[in-house]
Design a protein around this motif. Structure first.
Motif, short mmCIF file in Angstrom:
data_model
loop_
_atom_site.label_atom_id
_atom_site.label_comp_id
_atom_site.label_asym_id
_atom_site.label_seq_id
_atom_site.Cartn_x
_atom_site.Cartn_y
_atom_site.Cartn_z
N LEU A 28 0.82 -1.21 0.00
CA LEU A 28 0.00 0.00 0.00
C LEU A 28 0.85 1.26 0.00
CD1 LEU A 28 -2.85 -1.02 2.47
CD2 LEU A 28 -3.05 -0.66 -0.01
N ALA A 29 1.97 1.24 0.70
CA ALA A 29 2.87 2.41 0.73
C ALA A 29 3.34 2.76 -0.67
CB ALA A 29 4.05 2.14 1.65
N GLU A 30 3.49 1.76 -1.52
CA GLU A 30 3.95 2.00 -2.89
C GLU A 30 2.80 2.27 -3.85
OE1 GLU A 30 7.97 -0.30 -3.60
OE2 GLU A 30 6.40 -1.70 -2.91
N GLU A 31 1.65 1.63 -3.64
CA GLU A 31 0.55 1.70 -4.61
C GLU A 31 -0.58 2.64 -4.21
OE1 GLU A 31 -0.73 -2.32 -5.15
OE2 GLU A 31 1.22 -2.98 -5.89
N GLU A 32 -0.98 2.64 -2.96
CA GLU A 32 -2.10 3.44 -2.47
C GLU A 32 -1.80 3.92 -1.05
OE1 GLU A 32 -6.15 1.93 -3.09
OE2 GLU A 32 -5.20 0.22 -4.09
N PRO A 33 -0.92 4.90 -0.91
CA PRO A 33 -0.45 5.27 0.43
C PRO A 33 -1.47 6.01 1.30
CG PRO A 33 0.53 6.68 -1.23
CD PRO A 33 -0.22 5.61 -1.96
N GLU A 59 5.70 -11.65 14.67
CA GLU A 59 6.57 -11.11 15.73
C GLU A 59 6.22 -9.64 15.90
OE1 GLU A 59 8.90 -12.69 17.62
OE2 GLU A 59 8.22 -14.53 16.64
N PRO A 60 5.98 -9.17 17.13
CA PRO A 60 5.68 -7.76 17.33
C PRO A 60 6.83 -6.88 16.84
CG PRO A 60 5.25 -9.01 19.33
CD PRO A 60 5.97 -9.92 18.39
N ALA A 61 6.48 -5.88 16.02
CA ALA A 61 7.51 -4.97 15.50
C ALA A 61 6.86 -3.75 14.88
CB ALA A 61 8.36 -5.67 14.46
N VAL A 62 7.55 -2.62 14.95
CA VAL A 62 7.16 -1.42 14.23
C VAL A 62 7.79 -1.53 12.85
CG1 VAL A 62 7.33 1.09 14.11
CG2 VAL A 62 6.95 -0.03 16.31
N ALA A 63 6.95 -1.55 11.80
CA ALA A 63 7.47 -1.80 10.46
C ALA A 63 6.85 -0.89 9.39
CB ALA A 63 7.27 -3.27 10.09
N ALA A 64 6.25 0.23 9.81
CA ALA A 64 5.69 1.18 8.84
C ALA A 64 5.45 2.51 9.56
CB ALA A 64 4.38 0.66 8.25
N LEU A 81 -12.31 8.35 12.73
CA LEU A 81 -11.40 8.01 11.64
C LEU A 81 -10.32 9.07 11.57
CD1 LEU A 81 -13.88 6.98 8.78
CD2 LEU A 81 -12.48 5.47 10.17
N VAL A 82 -9.16 8.66 11.07
CA VAL A 82 -8.08 9.60 10.83
C VAL A 82 -7.48 9.28 9.45
CG1 VAL A 82 -6.31 8.20 12.01
CG2 VAL A 82 -5.99 10.68 11.77
N ALA A 83 -7.25 10.33 8.67
CA ALA A 83 -6.64 10.18 7.34
C ALA A 83 -5.13 10.29 7.49
CB ALA A 83 -7.16 11.25 6.39
N VAL A 84 -4.43 9.32 6.90
CA VAL A 84 -2.96 9.30 6.94
C VAL A 84 -2.42 8.96 5.57
CG1 VAL A 84 -2.98 8.59 9.38
CG2 VAL A 84 -2.71 6.87 7.59
N THR A 85 -1.16 9.28 5.36
CA THR A 85 -0.45 8.88 4.14
C THR A 85 0.81 8.14 4.55
OG1 THR A 85 -1.30 10.78 2.91
CG2 THR A 85 0.65 9.67 2.01
N LEU A 86 0.92 6.90 4.10
CA LEU A 86 2.11 6.11 4.38
C LEU A 86 3.32 6.75 3.71
CD1 LEU A 86 0.51 2.61 3.75
CD2 LEU A 86 1.46 3.38 5.93
N LEU A 87 4.43 6.77 4.41
CA LEU A 87 5.69 7.28 3.87
C LEU A 87 6.42 6.12 3.20
CD1 LEU A 87 6.74 9.51 6.89
CD2 LEU A 87 5.47 10.16 4.84
N THR A 88 6.44 6.13 1.90
CA THR A 88 6.89 4.97 1.12
C THR A 88 8.31 4.55 1.48
OG1 THR A 88 5.41 5.60 -0.67
CG2 THR A 88 7.18 4.04 -1.20
N GLU A 89 9.28 5.43 1.35
CA GLU A 89 10.67 5.04 1.58
C GLU A 89 10.93 4.67 3.03
OE1 GLU A 89 12.75 4.32 -0.89
OE2 GLU A 89 11.06 4.86 -2.19
N ALA A 90 10.35 5.42 3.95
CA ALA A 90 10.53 5.11 5.38
C ALA A 90 9.88 3.77 5.73
CB ALA A 90 9.95 6.23 6.23
N THR A 91 8.72 3.49 5.14
CA THR A 91 8.06 2.20 5.39
C THR A 91 8.88 1.06 4.82
OG1 THR A 91 5.86 3.17 5.57
CG2 THR A 91 5.97 0.85 4.91
N LYS A 92 9.45 1.25 3.64
CA LYS A 92 10.31 0.21 3.06
C LYS A 92 11.53 -0.04 3.95
CE LYS A 92 11.01 0.92 -1.40
NZ LYS A 92 11.00 1.48 -2.76
N ALA A 93 12.09 1.03 4.50
CA ALA A 93 13.25 0.88 5.38
C ALA A 93 12.87 0.11 6.65
CB ALA A 93 13.83 2.24 5.73
#
Length: 129
Positions: A28-33, A59-64, A81-93
């Motif tokens: 989703l971060a890449e296609e529909e953030p 496994e519990p982890a922060v990954a996006a 509800l809250v509107a957000v935009t995934l940060l593509t490069e940071a999420t990939k990292a």
């Protein structure tokens, strides 16, 4: 600006019918953030705040991570509800090098909560921010 932890449980939650696991969020971060996420209460989120996604399984982890686009609003059928935009490069990292809850000093997290100031440098470093 504030930083928040948002819990996603792939065994209980869905995103448009898909399980909200790390693979789905990365895609989703890449296609529909742009996402609208459910909140049980309004919180005090403001535009520009960051939302860090803590996945509970396998496994519990922060990954996006995402930016909050607008203040949460009341939606009668789902509380808020809250509107957000995934940060593509940071999420990939983060996907490639997630942060375990014990690295953040988190105890048991049951709801959306603010990131502890001492934990923020670890998240920012892993996300490349």
């Amino acid at each position: 600006m504030a930083d928040w932890i948002y819990i996603l449980n792939p065994n209980k939650d869905t995103l448009d019918g898909d399980p909200p696991d790390k693979d789905t969020i990365r895609r989703l971060a890449e296609e529909e953030p742009e996402l609208e996420l459910w909140l049980s209460r309004r919180n005090r989120m403001q535009p520009g705040d960051r939302l860090w996604f803590l996945f509970t399984h396998p496994e519990p982890a922060v990954a996006a991570v995402a930016h909050v686009d607008e203040e949460p609003w009341h939606e009668p059928d789902v509380s808020y509800l809250v509107a957000v935009t995934l940060l593509t490069e940071a999420t990939k990292a983060l996907y490639g090098d997630p942060v375990a809850p014990d690295q953040l000093g988190l105890g048991q997290v049951r709801t959306v909560q603010k990131v502890k100031p001492e934990a923020l440098p670890v998240l920012l470093d892993r996300a490349g921010l």
